[in-house]
Design an enzyme around this catalytic site. Structure first.
Site, PDB file in Angstrom:
ATOM      1  N   ARG A 146      -1.553  11.970  -3.328  1.00 32.31           N
ATOM      2  CA  ARG A 146      -0.212  11.574  -2.873  1.00 32.31           C
ATOM      3  C   ARG A 146       0.643  12.816  -2.688  1.00 32.31           C
ATOM      4  NH1 ARG A 146      -0.179   7.101  -7.561  1.00 32.31           N
ATOM      5  NH2 ARG A 146      -1.482   5.569  -6.520  1.00 32.31           N
TER       6      ARG A 146
ATOM      7  N   GLN B 137       3.516  -2.453  -2.361  1.00 31.90           N
ATOM      8  CA  GLN B 137       4.108  -1.314  -1.629  1.00 31.90           C
ATOM      9  C   GLN B 137       5.542  -1.066  -2.133  1.00 31.90           C
ATOM     10  OE1 GLN B 137       2.402  -3.827   0.682  1.00 31.90           O
ATOM     11  NE2 GLN B 137       0.656  -2.724  -0.117  1.00 31.90           N
TER      12      GLN B 137
ATOM     13  N   ASP C 244       3.632   2.758  -5.033  1.00 34.95           N
ATOM     14  CA  ASP C 244       3.060   3.504  -6.171  1.00 34.95           C
ATOM     15  C   ASP C 244       4.109   3.866  -7.216  1.00 34.95           C
ATOM     16  OD1 ASP C 244       0.641   3.487  -4.710  1.00 34.95           O
ATOM     17  OD2 ASP C 244       1.343   5.230  -3.582  1.00 34.95           O
TER      18      ASP C 244
ATOM     19  N   GLY D 146      -2.837  -1.013  -4.572  1.00 32.41           N
ATOM     20  CA  GLY D 146      -3.724  -0.644  -5.676  1.00 32.41           C
ATOM     21  C   GLY D 146      -2.885  -0.633  -6.935  1.00 32.41           C
ATOM     22  N   HIS D 147      -2.933  -1.709  -7.685  1.00 32.16           N
ATOM     23  CA  HIS D 147      -2.054  -1.848  -8.847  1.00 32.16           C
ATOM     24  C   HIS D 147      -2.816  -1.546 -10.129  1.00 32.16           C
ATOM     25  CE1 HIS D 147       0.815  -4.630  -6.391  1.00 32.16           C
ATOM     26  NE2 HIS D 147       0.929  -3.361  -6.091  1.00 32.16           N
TER      27      HIS D 147
ATOM     28  N   THR E 168       4.318  -0.222   6.286  1.00 32.64           N
ATOM     29  CA  THR E 168       3.275  -1.230   6.287  1.00 32.64           C
ATOM     30  C   THR E 168       3.731  -2.377   7.195  1.00 32.64           C
ATOM     31  OG1 THR E 168       1.751  -2.477   4.883  1.00 32.64           O
ATOM     32  CG2 THR E 168       4.078  -2.470   4.201  1.00 32.64           C
TER      33      THR E 168
ATOM     34  N   LYS F 149       4.547  -0.253 -10.387  1.00 31.49           N
ATOM     35  CA  LYS F 149       4.930  -1.681 -10.421  1.00 31.49           C
ATOM     36  C   LYS F 149       3.992  -2.495 -11.306  1.00 31.49           C
ATOM     37  CE  LYS F 149       4.658  -2.086  -5.978  1.00 31.49           C
ATOM     38  NZ  LYS F 149       4.496  -0.679  -5.576  1.00 31.49           N
TER      39      LYS F 149
ATOM     40  N   THR G 117      -7.306   4.227  -1.972  1.00 29.07           N
ATOM     41  CA  THR G 117      -8.041   5.115  -1.071  1.00 29.07           C
ATOM     42  C   THR G 117      -8.448   6.431  -1.745  1.00 29.07           C
ATOM     43  OG1 THR G 117      -5.947   6.066  -0.357  1.00 29.07           O
ATOM     44  CG2 THR G 117      -6.819   4.239   0.959  1.00 29.07           C
TER      45      THR G 117
HETATM   46  P1  IMP Z   1      -1.226  -0.224   5.725  1.00 26.44           P
HETATM   47  O1  IMP Z   1      -0.371  -1.040   4.823  1.00 26.44           O
HETATM   48  O2  IMP Z   1      -2.644  -0.086   5.233  1.00 26.44           O
HETATM   49  O3  IMP Z   1      -1.151  -0.662   7.153  1.00 26.44           O
HETATM   50  O4  IMP Z   1      -0.652   1.275   5.709  1.00 26.44           O
HETATM   51  C1  IMP Z   1       0.624   1.618   6.260  1.00 26.44           C
HETATM   52  C2  IMP Z   1       1.303   2.691   5.412  1.00 26.44           C
HETATM   53  O5  IMP Z   1       1.641   2.144   4.151  1.00 26.44           O
HETATM   54  C3  IMP Z   1       0.416   3.922   5.124  1.00 26.44           C
HETATM   55  O6  IMP Z   1       1.256   5.067   5.074  1.00 26.44           O
HETATM   56  C4  IMP Z   1      -0.123   3.637   3.744  1.00 26.44           C
HETATM   57  O7  IMP Z   1      -0.468   4.817   3.058  1.00 26.44           O
HETATM   58  C5  IMP Z   1       1.069   2.935   3.107  1.00 26.44           C
HETATM   59  N1  IMP Z   1       0.673   2.014   2.034  1.00 26.44           N
HETATM   60  C6  IMP Z   1       0.107   0.799   2.147  1.00 26.44           C
HETATM   61  N2  IMP Z   1      -0.107   0.232   0.959  1.00 26.44           N
HETATM   62  C7  IMP Z   1       0.358   1.106   0.043  1.00 26.44           C
HETATM   63  C8  IMP Z   1       0.460   1.073  -1.374  1.00 26.44           C
HETATM   64  O8  IMP Z   1       0.088   0.105  -2.054  1.00 26.44           O
HETATM   65  N3  IMP Z   1       1.017   2.182  -1.941  1.00 26.44           N
HETATM   66  C9  IMP Z   1       1.481   3.223  -1.222  1.00 26.44           C
HETATM   67  N4  IMP Z   1       1.411   3.301   0.098  1.00 26.44           N
HETATM   68  C10 IMP Z   1       0.864   2.238   0.733  1.00 26.44           C
END
Ligand code: IMP
Length: 425
Positions: free
Chosen positions: A304, A223, A13, A40-41, A238, A16, A300
Site C-alpha cells: 500500500r 472499501q 483498509d 480483504g477484512h 470502486t 474496519k 492482492t
Molecule cells: P475494484 O473495486 O476492484 O474495481 O478496484 C477499484 C479501486 O478500489 C482500486 O484502486 C482498488 O485498489 C481499490 N479497492 C477495492 N477494494 C479495496 C479494498 O478493500 N481496500 C482498498 N482498496 C480497495
C-alpha cells in the site's frame, strides 16, 4: 446500539474488520451492504488471523446473524471457499448466514472483463481484478444474474444464455478473448444452489422485521468513503457506494432506522492502486509506515502507498456520511516517529485551499503541520489517559479539527487492543 453503520473514512483498509469484530459484541445482526470479494477484512483473534472477503467480519462471534445484503456482488466460488474455510476452523456458519435474493452474482466473465479493461486502457485504475466494475455495470444494464434467480432454473438458464451471448461477443470481438460456455456458468450456479440455496432470502424484509423487534444491527461498509463511485476520487474509485447512501441502498433500511454512523480511520492514510493521494509520504517515510503497519493488501498482497493524516479528506468524510463518532485505528504504527505530519490544506496554483477537490486532486500540493511524536510502546495502553502526552495531543488536534468525537482507539491488531475513550463517556 440500535442501528449503527461503520464506514471507512479514507481509501479503504482503515481497520474496519477489526472494529466490526469489536462492535459485534454489542450487535445481534451484522450486515455487509456493498462491494464484493475486492475487500480483504482482517481480524486477529487469539493470535489467529482471519481474512474475510465476503462474509461479514462479525461471523467470528457465536450466535450472531450475518447478512450479505442486496448491495453486495457475490462471487459464488469465493463465497463457498470462505464458508468452507470457516467450517474447517470449527465455526458453525450455515445457520447464521443469510444472503439477499437480490445480490448479484460475479461470474467468470466479469473477472475476465475486469482484467481486459485494465490492460486495454491507458490510464489504469489498479482494480483488484475481482470483477467488481463489470458486475455492477451488468446490474445497471439489467442483464445481471441474482442469487434468488437460482430458484427458477428455466428462467435462470434463459437469462444466463442471453447475457452470455452479449458477454462472449464483447470478449471475443473487442478483446480477442476466450468465450465462456453456458454449461460452465450453470454448473457453478447449481453448485451454489446446492450448498448455499438455503441461506437465500428476502433480507430487506428480514432486516425490517429485525428493526421492529428492536434487534441491534451493525452495517458493515467495505472499501472507504474516498473510493465511492459518486463521492470519491473518480475515476480512481470502486464501483459501489461505501458511503451512507450505499448502506441504505444495499440493505433496504431507511434513514430513520440509523442511530449512529461511525467513521473508521487509520491514524495515518494508505491507498492501494492508482489515483490521487495528496498527503502521500516520501518513499523513505512511506516504507517506514508500510513496514511498521504491515501495509500490504489483504486481497492482492500489493504494497500500500502510505502517507499522513489528511484533515480536509476526513472533514469531507464526516460531512458526507454524517459521522457522529470516530474510531482511530493503528495509532501504535506511528510510535517512534520523531515528528508526525498532518495535512491541513492544499496549495492549488499558489492559492491555499482548505477543502479537498475530490475529483481534481491529482496535482495538488499538501500543506502540512508537524507535531512531536512519541517513543513509548503504546500497545498495552487501554485508556486515553494511559497514552503518552504527545499521542493525546495528536488525537485532540484531529478531534478538534474534525469536530467529531474520537470514541474508539485501537493500538494493536488483537481484539483486546481496542478501547473506548473514557473522556467521552
Ligand atoms: P475494484 O473495486 O476492484 O474495481 O478496484 C477499484 C479501486 O478500489 C482500486 O484502486 C482498488 O485498489 C481499490 N479497492 C477495492 N477494494 C479495496 C479494498 O478493500 N481496500 C482498498 N482498496 C480497495
Amino acid at each position: 446500539m440500535g442501528c449503527t453503520v461503520a464506514i471507512g473514512s479514507q481509501w479503504g483498509d482503515e481497520g474496519k474488520a477489526k472494529m466490526i469484530d469489536y462492535l459485534t459484541e454489542d450487535a445481534d445482526i451484522v450486515v455487509r451492504y456493498q462491494g464484493g470479494a475486492n475487500a480483504g477484512h482482517t481480524v486477529v483473534v487469539d493470535d489467529k488471523k482471519f481474512v474475510f472477503h465476503l462474509i461479514p467480519s462479525g461471523i467470528l462471534h457465536e450466535g450472531k446473524i450475518c447478512v450479505i445484503g442486496n448491495g453486495v456482488v457475490l462471487d459464488p466460488v469465493a463465497f463457498l471457499e470462505e464458508v468452507d474455510l470457516l467450517e474447517k476452523k470449527g465455526y458453525d456458519v450455515k445457520d447464521r448466514l443469510i444472503i439477499s435474493d437480490s445480490a448479484h452474482f460475479i461470474l467468470p466473465y466479469h473477472k475476465a472483463m475486469d482484467s481486459y479493461l485494465e490492460n486495454f486502457s491507458n490510464e489504469k485504475i489498479g482494480t483488484t481484478m475481482r470483477g467488481i466494475g463489470p458486475c455492477y455495470s451488468d446490474k445497471c444494464l439489467r442483464i445481471g444474474l441474482r442469487a434468488g434467480d437460482i430458484f427458477d432454473l428455466n428462467m435462470l438458464e434463459k437469462r444466463a444464455a442471453d447475457t452470455l451471448r452479449i458477454k462472449n461477443l464483447q470478449l471475443e470481438k473487442i478483446f480477442g478473448g476466450e468465450p465462456f460456455t453456458l454449461e460452465d456458468i450453470m454448473s457453478m450456479l447449481l453448485l451454489f444452489k446446492d450448498k448455499a440455496g438455503s441461506m437465500i432470502c428476502n433480507t430487506q424484509e428480514y432486516l425490517h422485521k429485525a428493526v421492529k423487534d428492536r434487534k441491534k444491527i451493525l452495517l458493515e461498509g467495505a472499501q472507504g468513503y474516498a473510493l465511492d463511485i459518486d463521492h470519491g476520487t473518480y475515476p480512481y474509485v470502486t464501483s459501489s457506494s461505501p458511503t451512507i447512501g450505499g448502506a441504505l441502498l444495499g440493505t433496504g433500511l431507511n434513514a430513520f432506522d440509523i442511530d449512529d454512523v461511525i467513521g473508521i480511520t487509520k491514524a495515518y492514510v494508505t491507498r492501494v492502486g492508482e489515483g490521487p493521494f495528496p498527503t502521500e509520504a516520501d518513499e523513505e517515510q512511506s516504507e517506514r509506515i508500510r513496514v511498521n503497519g504491515n501495509e500490504f493488501g489483504a486481497t492482492t498482497g500489493r504494497p500500500r502507498r502510505c502517507g499522513w493524516f489528511d484533515i480536509p479528506l476526513l472533514k469531507k468524510a464526516v460531512q458526507i456520511n454524517g459521522m457522529n463518532k470516530l474510531a482511530i485505528t493503528k495509532l501504535d504504527v506511528l510510535t517512534g516517529f520523531e515528528k508526525i505530519k498532518i495535512g491541513v490544506g492544499y496549495n492549488i496554483n499558489g492559492e491555499r485551499v482548505d477543502e479537498i477537490p475530490m475529483s481534481k486532486c491529482k496535482h495538488i500540493e499538501p500543506i502540512f503541520i508537524e507535531m512531536d511524536g512519541w517513543g513509548e510502546n503504546i500497545s498495552k495502553c487501554r485508556s486515553f489517559a494511559e497514552l503518552p502526552k504527545n499521542a493525546q495531543a495528536y488525537l485532540n488536534f484531529i478531534e478538534d479539527e474534525l469536530n467529531a468525537p474520537i470514541t474508539y482507539i485501537s493500538v494493536g491488531p488483537g481484539r483486546e487492543s481496542t478501547f473506548i475513550t473514557e473522556k467521552k463517556q
